[in-house]
Design a protein around this motif. Structure first.
Motif, mmCIF file in Angstrom:
data_model
loop_
_atom_site.group_PDB
_atom_site.id
_atom_site.type_symbol
_atom_site.label_atom_id
_atom_site.label_comp_id
_atom_site.label_asym_id
_atom_site.label_seq_id
_atom_site.Cartn_x
_atom_site.Cartn_y
_atom_site.Cartn_z
ATOM 1 N N ILE A 32 1.122 -0.979 0.060
ATOM 2 C CA ILE A 32 0.151 0.471 -0.065
ATOM 3 C C ILE A 32 0.895 1.241 -0.392
ATOM 4 O O ILE A 32 2.133 1.278 0.759
ATOM 5 C CB ILE A 32 -0.912 -0.319 1.004
ATOM 6 C CG1 ILE A 32 -1.815 -1.567 0.794
ATOM 7 C CG2 ILE A 32 -1.582 1.451 1.359
ATOM 8 C CD1 ILE A 32 -2.469 -1.188 2.956
ATOM 9 N N VAL A 33 0.109 1.969 -0.797
ATOM 10 C CA VAL A 33 1.466 3.234 -0.909
ATOM 11 C C VAL A 33 -0.020 3.945 -0.945
ATOM 12 O O VAL A 33 -0.556 4.954 -1.190
ATOM 13 C CB VAL A 33 2.104 3.464 -2.166
ATOM 14 C CG1 VAL A 33 2.891 5.302 -2.489
ATOM 15 C CG2 VAL A 33 2.708 2.388 -2.543
ATOM 16 N N SER A 34 0.346 5.474 0.700
ATOM 17 C CA SER A 34 -0.296 6.148 0.532
ATOM 18 C C SER A 34 -0.169 7.529 1.232
ATOM 19 O O SER A 34 1.337 7.612 2.451
ATOM 20 C CB SER A 34 -1.604 6.011 1.953
ATOM 21 O OG SER A 34 -2.808 6.685 2.142
ATOM 22 N N PRO A 35 -0.080 8.897 1.535
ATOM 23 C CA PRO A 35 0.420 10.611 1.589
ATOM 24 C C PRO A 35 -0.120 9.835 3.234
ATOM 25 O O PRO A 35 0.866 10.217 4.559
ATOM 26 C CB PRO A 35 -0.075 11.333 1.325
ATOM 27 C CG PRO A 35 -0.751 10.974 0.454
ATOM 28 C CD PRO A 35 -0.548 9.620 -0.142
ATOM 29 N N LEU A 40 5.170 8.464 10.012
ATOM 30 C CA LEU A 40 4.060 6.771 10.757
ATOM 31 C C LEU A 40 5.860 6.349 10.965
ATOM 32 O O LEU A 40 6.314 5.850 10.117
ATOM 33 C CB LEU A 40 3.154 6.799 10.151
ATOM 34 C CG LEU A 40 2.011 7.125 10.129
ATOM 35 C CD1 LEU A 40 0.726 6.475 10.202
ATOM 36 C CD2 LEU A 40 1.649 7.731 11.931
ATOM 37 N N SER A 41 5.401 5.140 12.082
ATOM 38 C CA SER A 41 6.639 4.336 12.077
ATOM 39 C C SER A 41 5.418 3.132 11.440
ATOM 40 O O SER A 41 4.438 3.203 11.395
ATOM 41 C CB SER A 41 6.983 4.099 13.950
ATOM 42 O OG SER A 41 5.690 3.770 14.190
ATOM 43 N N GLN A 46 0.989 -0.205 10.177
ATOM 44 C CA GLN A 46 0.328 -1.346 10.061
ATOM 45 C C GLN A 46 -1.194 -1.982 11.705
ATOM 46 O O GLN A 46 -1.728 -2.312 10.862
ATOM 47 C CB GLN A 46 1.645 -2.489 10.518
ATOM 48 C CG GLN A 46 2.213 -3.226 10.085
ATOM 49 C CD GLN A 46 3.819 -4.320 10.853
ATOM 50 O OE1 GLN A 46 3.331 -4.372 11.624
ATOM 51 N NE2 GLN A 46 3.704 -5.081 9.411
ATOM 52 N N GLN A 47 -0.808 -0.774 12.208
ATOM 53 C CA GLN A 47 -1.927 -0.542 12.481
ATOM 54 C C GLN A 47 -3.317 0.308 12.379
ATOM 55 O O GLN A 47 -4.095 -0.096 12.184
ATOM 56 C CB GLN A 47 -1.825 0.277 14.291
ATOM 57 C CG GLN A 47 -0.663 -0.562 15.299
ATOM 58 C CD GLN A 47 -0.714 0.229 16.048
ATOM 59 O OE1 GLN A 47 0.031 1.412 16.706
ATOM 60 N NE2 GLN A 47 0.521 -0.202 17.372
ATOM 61 N N LYS A 48 -2.488 0.948 11.693
ATOM 62 C CA LYS A 48 -3.539 1.718 10.674
ATOM 63 C C LYS A 48 -4.247 1.101 9.638
ATOM 64 O O LYS A 48 -5.806 0.700 9.723
ATOM 65 C CB LYS A 48 -2.793 2.767 9.948
ATOM 66 C CG LYS A 48 -3.725 3.914 8.719
ATOM 67 C CD LYS A 48 -3.122 5.243 8.867
ATOM 68 C CE LYS A 48 -3.370 6.120 9.372
ATOM 69 N NZ LYS A 48 -4.473 6.784 9.897
ATOM 70 N N VAL A 49 -3.445 -0.161 8.724
ATOM 71 C CA VAL A 49 -4.208 -1.126 7.906
ATOM 72 C C VAL A 49 -5.433 -1.649 8.487
ATOM 73 O O VAL A 49 -6.128 -2.198 8.243
ATOM 74 C CB VAL A 49 -2.794 -1.208 7.318
ATOM 75 C CG1 VAL A 49 -3.809 -2.922 6.624
ATOM 76 C CG2 VAL A 49 -2.612 -0.441 6.204
ATOM 77 N N ILE A 68 2.247 -7.035 5.478
ATOM 78 C CA ILE A 68 1.924 -5.292 5.283
ATOM 79 C C ILE A 68 2.854 -4.630 4.990
ATOM 80 O O ILE A 68 4.345 -4.749 5.687
ATOM 81 C CB ILE A 68 1.084 -4.808 5.995
ATOM 82 C CG1 ILE A 68 0.524 -5.574 6.644
ATOM 83 C CG2 ILE A 68 1.021 -3.256 6.068
ATOM 84 C CD1 ILE A 68 -0.928 -4.759 7.751
ATOM 85 N N ASP A 69 3.006 -4.296 3.531
ATOM 86 C CA ASP A 69 4.487 -3.208 2.933
ATOM 87 C C ASP A 69 4.196 -1.822 2.961
ATOM 88 O O ASP A 69 2.585 -1.809 1.373
ATOM 89 C CB ASP A 69 5.044 -3.680 1.855
ATOM 90 C CG ASP A 69 5.757 -2.855 1.385
ATOM 91 O OD1 ASP A 69 6.415 -1.874 2.151
ATOM 92 O OD2 ASP A 69 6.424 -2.983 0.243
#
Length: 76
Positions: A32-35, A40-41, A46-49, A68-69
């Motif tokens: 996943i690529v997102s601004p 973020l660490s 990973q917590q957000k995803v 999760i990349d």
């Protein structure tokens, strides 16, 4: 869940997001690529995803997320 469903869910929750989802049986790999990941660490990313996919995980629709990349656009 199918790969396209997971991709749509992630992309709907993260701004200007590009997600690639690979499903093999009940295991999932995400790129996943997102601004939204800027500054973020790796753990926070990973917590957000995981938060986005929480309902699907707890319902059993997703069995396991193997990888999760998650990167910001400035990291690609």
């Amino acid at each position: 869940m199918q790969a396209e469903e997971i991709k749509a869910l992630i992309e709907s929750q993260l701004s200007d997001c590009q997600a690639a989802v690979e499903v093999q049986g009940s295991h999932i790999a995400l790129a996943i690529v997102s601004p939204d990941f800027e500054g973020l660490s790796k753990v926070k990313r990973q917590q957000k995803v995981n938060a986005i996919l929480f309902d699907a995980i707890t319902s059993g629709a997703i069995h396991a997320i193997d990888r999760i990349d998650a990167r910001a656009p400035s990291e690609i």
